[in-house]
Design a protein around this motif. Structure first.
Motif, PDB file in Angstrom:
ATOM      1  N   GLU A  68      -5.832   3.545   3.835  1.00  0.00           N
ATOM      2  CA  GLU A  68      -5.611   4.852   3.205  1.00  0.00           C
ATOM      3  C   GLU A  68      -5.463   4.694   1.687  1.00  0.00           C
ATOM      4  N   ALA A  69      -4.932   3.551   1.267  1.00  0.00           N
ATOM      5  CA  ALA A  69      -4.778   3.314  -0.167  1.00  0.00           C
ATOM      6  C   ALA A  69      -6.112   2.983  -0.816  1.00  0.00           C
ATOM      7  N   GLY A  70      -7.163   2.861  -0.004  1.00  0.00           N
ATOM      8  CA  GLY A  70      -8.493   2.695  -0.577  1.00  0.00           C
ATOM      9  C   GLY A  70      -9.158   1.357  -0.339  1.00  0.00           C
ATOM     10  N   ALA A  84       0.782  -1.235   0.000  1.00  0.00           N
ATOM     11  CA  ALA A  84       0.000   0.000   0.000  1.00  0.00           C
ATOM     12  C   ALA A  84       0.814   1.286   0.000  1.00  0.00           C
ATOM     13  N   GLN A  85       1.726   1.443   0.944  1.00  0.00           N
ATOM     14  CA  GLN A  85       2.335   2.763   1.089  1.00  0.00           C
ATOM     15  C   GLN A  85       3.524   2.983   0.169  1.00  0.00           C
ATOM     16  N   TYR A 135     -15.031   3.197  -4.736  1.00  0.00           N
ATOM     17  CA  TYR A 135     -15.402   4.237  -3.767  1.00  0.00           C
ATOM     18  C   TYR A 135     -15.409   5.614  -4.422  1.00  0.00           C
ATOM     19  N   GLN A 136     -14.370   5.889  -5.231  1.00  0.00           N
ATOM     20  CA  GLN A 136     -14.294   7.182  -5.919  1.00  0.00           C
ATOM     21  C   GLN A 136     -15.513   7.382  -6.812  1.00  0.00           C
ATOM     22  N   ALA A 189     -10.771   1.069  -4.170  1.00  0.00           N
ATOM     23  CA  ALA A 189     -10.546   2.528  -4.186  1.00  0.00           C
ATOM     24  C   ALA A 189     -11.288   3.165  -5.355  1.00  0.00           C
ATOM     25  N   TYR A 190     -11.232   2.497  -6.506  1.00  0.00           N
ATOM     26  CA  TYR A 190     -11.881   3.044  -7.696  1.00  0.00           C
ATOM     27  C   TYR A 190     -13.401   3.032  -7.521  1.00  0.00           C
ATOM     28  N   HIS A 207      -6.970  -1.529  -5.211  1.00  0.00           N
ATOM     29  CA  HIS A 207      -7.249  -0.564  -6.282  1.00  0.00           C
ATOM     30  C   HIS A 207      -8.707  -0.663  -6.738  1.00  0.00           C
ATOM     31  N   GLU A 208      -9.212  -1.891  -6.852  1.00  0.00           N
ATOM     32  CA  GLU A 208     -10.619  -2.058  -7.256  1.00  0.00           C
ATOM     33  C   GLU A 208     -11.545  -1.365  -6.256  1.00  0.00           C
TER      34      GLU A 208
END
Lengths: 139, 560
Positions: B249-251, B208-209, B456-457, B453-454, B450-451
């Motif tokens: 934090e990375a989503g 993640a970070q 959520y956005q 996070a996307y 990533h899936e």
């Protein structure tokens, strides 16, 4: 640069998404890259920790119409003017530069002066970014 | 893993609604609904009503246990905050060691009860402040520490034998820890009395970070070396803080945060055991670090499930026999990614809800974010308000008077069971990929995050999730707030101190210490003694990392 390449009706916009500096927070860069792809653009992502030289070199090699730079580390006042300077040295005046990240209002005028076309602050939507690049890319 | 896959069948009993519940369902079916589907922040569907039918097969002793007893779902201590309120530990670091030292003293004067140090990006990446790649980054995201001199300035005047210090440092954690140990020793504090934590969690960096230096295998060896050294030399120190914070934090979702973090914990334990360590020698000093996001009940369930899953995994999978190994002790930080740049005062309210979840979830220590952190590092005034937020919760709200006050809530218990089950499902997937290091190399956790996070956005942009002040209730004009600016004077000061140090130290002693580190790195001996020796000779962080970079190589993320 052949003429047909410039015709956006034939080829999609090519965009370089770049992550300069030592910061590894790539959530934003990856979301934006995917949103641009979903909007039909061709996206090249540089990966992490690229120097200004590497970013400009990649933009030249990939023949992109725009560079989207993600920077959250606070080093934008050092890094962004250098990228713009290198672009001028390579006569890349027709390549659009946009930036997203944690960039305070006070820093924006100097960045625009240096050659950045738009700064997207926290909370900007991917739609706004896509629209801006589509409208302002000059090639 | 044999015997663990079955855990996904926790309480498989079919849900049987009572007559009363069926009446309620019948009656409410025709009522209008505000949304077509209700979901948590992590996009998990949530029902309007929970009843005993949701807890069919639920067993107090097996699923909860008393506070302080296996499986620790309720709490790791019998009386929790009756004994001691959580440690208030505000993450702090900016500019020079001199400036950060001043802020640390200030926070202690304001009633903070533990220290937590944030380092700048060059330090996190193992570069001295005068390295070309450090340009523009010195002191920006944390404090710059390149040498023992910097560490001594940073810790100047602090009671190191009486206060615990957490240091957020990962790839070069062994080096910063050695600097801390030597600085403490020089100030007269015995190692045996030191308490604190180094984050030292490299797996979540790959996940993640992304602040990694070396490839996974030598990085895991560095972690194992610190675990072994801590077990011998610093009985009250946590040599690792296995962190979900950055994954969230990375989503990631709440479940991904929990599952990947606990699976990282298993990975560290298995690597250490393969290197010959005994699980009960190091597992009692494992500590964990979670995020607390906006969704109150989802977060509380996550914290409770964390304790339950870790206890069982540690006992049944890792075969730890010491009950202290089974306890999931954790620090919590409110979610930085939930902070909005727009209408920043709203962030105080978000942080309060998140801090409440952490306390109701039984955290051991807590950092509350400052209202201005979507714009920069916190000003003194913002950091003070964040600390006051915790103090009000701890001393005025009554939530510290009863252990695990939400136990028995149909909703909270059901969410806890569901989180637990989903966590084991991820363990099965990661085990099938060959473990966490293998899963990382295949990009599995990165893709999952990533899936999420996307998604959520998109949900925020489509207003499926409302963020006050961002996509709804937007202000026409924003009132600007004060933002802490770090200028380039910090970098100039750091460069000057480094130049002085390089001129004044015994160059031959430095070279010998670095050479010893090089040969130790190429062998399989524990690196801590050589690193301590180099620190004492005033070799810098960058010099030591350069030696290790040469021996270990560096890591680049594969395309996945």
């Amino acid at each position: 640069m052949t003429r047909w390449k410039n015709d956006s009706r034939i080829l999609p916009l090519r965009v370089l998404v770049a992550k300069p500096g030592l910061d590894g927070h790539d959530r934003g860069a990856k979301i934006v890259a995917r949103a641009l792809r979903d909007a039909g653009m061709e996206v090249i992502y540089t990966g992490l920790r690229q120097t200004p030289e590497q970013i400009v070199r990649a933009a030249l090699d990939e023949d992109v119409a725009a560079i989207g730079i993600s920077i959250l580390s606070g080093a934008h006042n050092t890094i962004l003017p250098r990228i713009c300077q290198l672009m001028r040295e390579h006569q890349m005046d027709d390549v659009l530069v946009v930036v997203g990240g944690i960039i305070p209002d006070d820093d924006i005028p100097a960045l625009k002066q240096a050659g950045v076309s738009e700064v997207f602050q926290p909370g900007a939507s991917t739609e706004t970014i896509v629209d801006f690049i589509r409208t302002h890319a000059r090639r | 893993m044999v015997g663990m896959a079955k855990e996904t069948e926790i309480h498989p009993t079919e849900r049987k609604a009572s007559a009363a519940e069926r009446r309620w369902l019948e009656k409410t079916r025709v009522l209008p609904k505000r949304l077509s589907e209700f979901t948590t922040t992590s996009d998990v569907p949530i029902n309007p009503l929970y009843t005993p039918a949701d807890l069919a097969g639920f067993d107090y002793n097996q699923d909860l246990g008393n506070p302080g007893a296996y499986p620790f779902t309720r709490a790791i201590h019998a009386t929790m905050y009756h004994e001691k309120v959580w440690t208030m530990r505000q993450f702090c670091g900016f500019g020079t060691p001199e400036e950060t030292n001043h802020r640390l003293h200030y926070l202690l004067e304001q009633g903070q009860t533990g220290l937590s140090i944030a380092f700048d990006l060059p330090t996190l990446m193992g570069y001295d402040s005068d390295h070309p790649l450090a340009e523009g980054e010195v002191g920006k995201c944390g404090v710059a520490v390149s040498s023992l001199t910097d560490m001594e300035i940073l810790l100047g005047g602090l009671p190191l034998d009486r206060i615990s210090t957490s240091m957020t440092i990962n790839s070069p954690a062994a080096i910063l820890w050695a600097q801390y140990l030597v600085a403490a020793e020089k100030s007269g504090a015995e190692w045996k009395k030191l308490s604190g934590t180094i984050q030292n969690d490299i797996l979540k960096e790959y996940i993640a970070q992304k602040e990694y230096i070396f490839p996974p295998a030598p990085s895991m060896r560095l972690v194992t070396d610190t675990l072994a050294f801590a077990a011998r030399e610093t009985p009250n120190w946590n040599p690792i803080s296995i962190s979900g914070y950055h994954i969230r934090e990375a989503g990631s979702t709440a479940v991904q945060e929990l599952a990947f973090t606990l699976r990282d914990g298993i990975e560290y334990a298995e690597w250490a055991m393969r290197a010959g360590l005994q699980v009960d020698d190091f597992a009692p000093r494992f500590s964990f670090f979670f995020n607390s996001h906006n969704d109150l009940f989802e977060e509380i369930a996550k914290f409770r499930a964390a304790r339950k899953v870790w206890a069982r995994v540690c006992r049944e999978r890792l075969h730890a026999e010491n009950p202290r190994s089974w306890r999931c002790r954790f620090h919590t930080q409110t979610a930085g990614c939930s902070l909005a740049a727009q209408q920043p005062y709203n962030n105080v309210v978000r942080t309060t809800i998140q801090a409440l979840a952490a306390a109701l979830g039984g955290t051991q220590s807590l950092h509350t974010n400052s209202l201005d952190e979507a714009w920069g590092l916190p000003t003194e005034a913002a950091a003070t308000l964040a600390l006051r937020t915790q103090q009000v919760l701890a001393h005025e709200s009554g939530l510290t008077e009863t252990v695990d006050p939400l136990a028995g809530s149909y909703l909270v218990e059901k969410l806890t069971l569901d989180t637990e089950r989903a966590c084991y499902e991820y363990f099965d997937q990661i085990d099938a990929l060959g473990g966490m290091v293998a899963a990382i190399e295949k990009g599995f956790p990165q893709r999952e995050i990533h899936e999420a996070a996307y998604a959520y956005q998109k949900a925020v942009e489509q207003k499926k999730k409302i963020i006050v002040g961002v996509n709804e209730f937007v202000a026409e004009e924003e009132r600007p707030i004060e933002i802490l600016a770090i200028d380039e004077r910090a970098a100039a000061w750091q460069r000057r101190k480094l130049q002085d140090l390089r001129e004044r130290r015994d160059a031959r002693r430095v070279q010998a210490a670095l050479e010893a580190l090089r040969s130790a790195a190429a062998s399989d001996q524990n690196l801590m003694p050589c690193i301590l020796n180099a620190v004492r000779a005033y070799a810098t962080l960058g010099e030591m990392c350069d030696v290790l970079r040469k021996v270990f190589g560096t890591y680049e993320e594969p395309n996945y």
